[in-house]
Design an enzyme around this catalytic site. Structure first.
Site, PDB file in Angstrom:
ATOM      1  N   CYS A  92       0.888  -1.216   0.018  1.00 23.84           N
ATOM      2  CA  CYS A  92      -0.089   0.006  -0.014  1.00 23.84           C
ATOM      3  C   CYS A  92       0.831   1.264  -0.092  1.00 23.84           C
ATOM      4  CB  CYS A  92      -0.833  -0.113   1.073  1.00 23.84           C
ATOM      5  SG  CYS A  92      -2.014   1.441   1.219  1.00 23.84           S
ATOM      6  N   HIS A 134      -9.128  -3.727  -1.695  1.00 26.10           N
ATOM      7  CA  HIS A 134      -8.267  -2.989  -0.952  1.00 26.10           C
ATOM      8  C   HIS A 134      -8.595  -1.572  -0.874  1.00 26.10           C
ATOM      9  CE1 HIS A 134      -4.003  -2.272   0.191  1.00 26.10           C
ATOM     10  NE2 HIS A 134      -4.217  -1.009  -0.324  1.00 26.10           N
ATOM     11  N   GLU A 135      -8.853  -0.838  -2.173  1.00 19.31           N
ATOM     12  CA  GLU A 135      -9.257   0.307  -2.233  1.00 19.31           C
ATOM     13  C   GLU A 135     -10.383   0.853  -1.712  1.00 19.31           C
ATOM     14  OE1 GLU A 135      -6.867   2.035  -3.034  1.00 19.31           O
ATOM     15  OE2 GLU A 135      -5.634   0.762  -4.097  1.00 19.31           O
ATOM     16  N   HIS A 138     -10.118   1.377   1.940  1.00 21.49           N
ATOM     17  CA  HIS A 138      -9.733   2.576   2.374  1.00 21.49           C
ATOM     18  C   HIS A 138     -10.989   3.771   2.367  1.00 21.49           C
ATOM     19  CE1 HIS A 138      -5.150   2.566   2.145  1.00 21.49           C
ATOM     20  NE2 HIS A 138      -5.174   2.042   0.998  1.00 21.49           N
TER      21      HIS A 138
END
Length: 168
Positions: A92, A134-135, A138
């Protein structure tokens, strides 16, 4: 276009939950362009607006070798299409220099808006599936290190805090 500052763990701003984008306008498209420039310069394959301290539900991504397949996801949502989780090594831009295995579904359906505000849907597998999850994490104030043991997460946090002290 401009290169934006990427927040690094354990910055508390990374824990902010992003708000939906109501209107896709020139300001959002400028942000998209700046995010691509920032991601390519880092270099990385994905970047969420949260990572550049903009708390809007926006992700940019380019998984190609020669950086010619830019993807934009505005207000992305995903659902797992398989119950089996598989480990995938993740890194990341907000946790520089660290890579760890995270178990995630390997096939997901994504719904989002494109850079023109048009809705689209796609089924993703492998790296694209992992990257979108994953994004999206965030955008929900979550980092890949949250999937690790407390011991590993604390070790990473301490190393990054030490680097921040040494390099300002």
């Amino acid at each position: 276009m401009a290169i934006l500052t990427i927040l690094e763990f354990p910055d508390p701003r990374l824990r902010t939950i992003a708000k939906p984008i109501e209107t896709v306008d020139d300001g959002i498209r400028r942000l998209i362009d700046d995010m691509f420039e920032t991601m390519y310069a880092a270099p990385g394959i994905g970047l969420a607006a949260t990572q550049v301290n903009v708390h809007k539900r926006l992700v940019v991504m380019d998984l190609s070798e020669d950086k010619n397949e830019p993807r934009v996801f505005i207000n992305p949502e995903f659902e797992a299409l398989t119950e089996e989780l598989e480990p995938y090594q993740e890194g990341c831009l907000s946790v520089p220099g660290f890579y760890e295995n995270v178990d995630r579904p390997q096939k997901v359906r994504i719904r989002a808006l494109d850079r023109d505000g048009q809705p689209f849907e796609l089924v993703a597998e492998g790296l694209l599936a992992v990257c979108i999850q994953h994004e999206c994490d965030h955008l929900n104030g979550k980092l890949f290190v949250d999937y690790l043991s407390t011991l590993k997460r604390d070790r990473i946090r301490k190393k990054l805090e030490k680097q921040h002290r040494q390099h300002g």
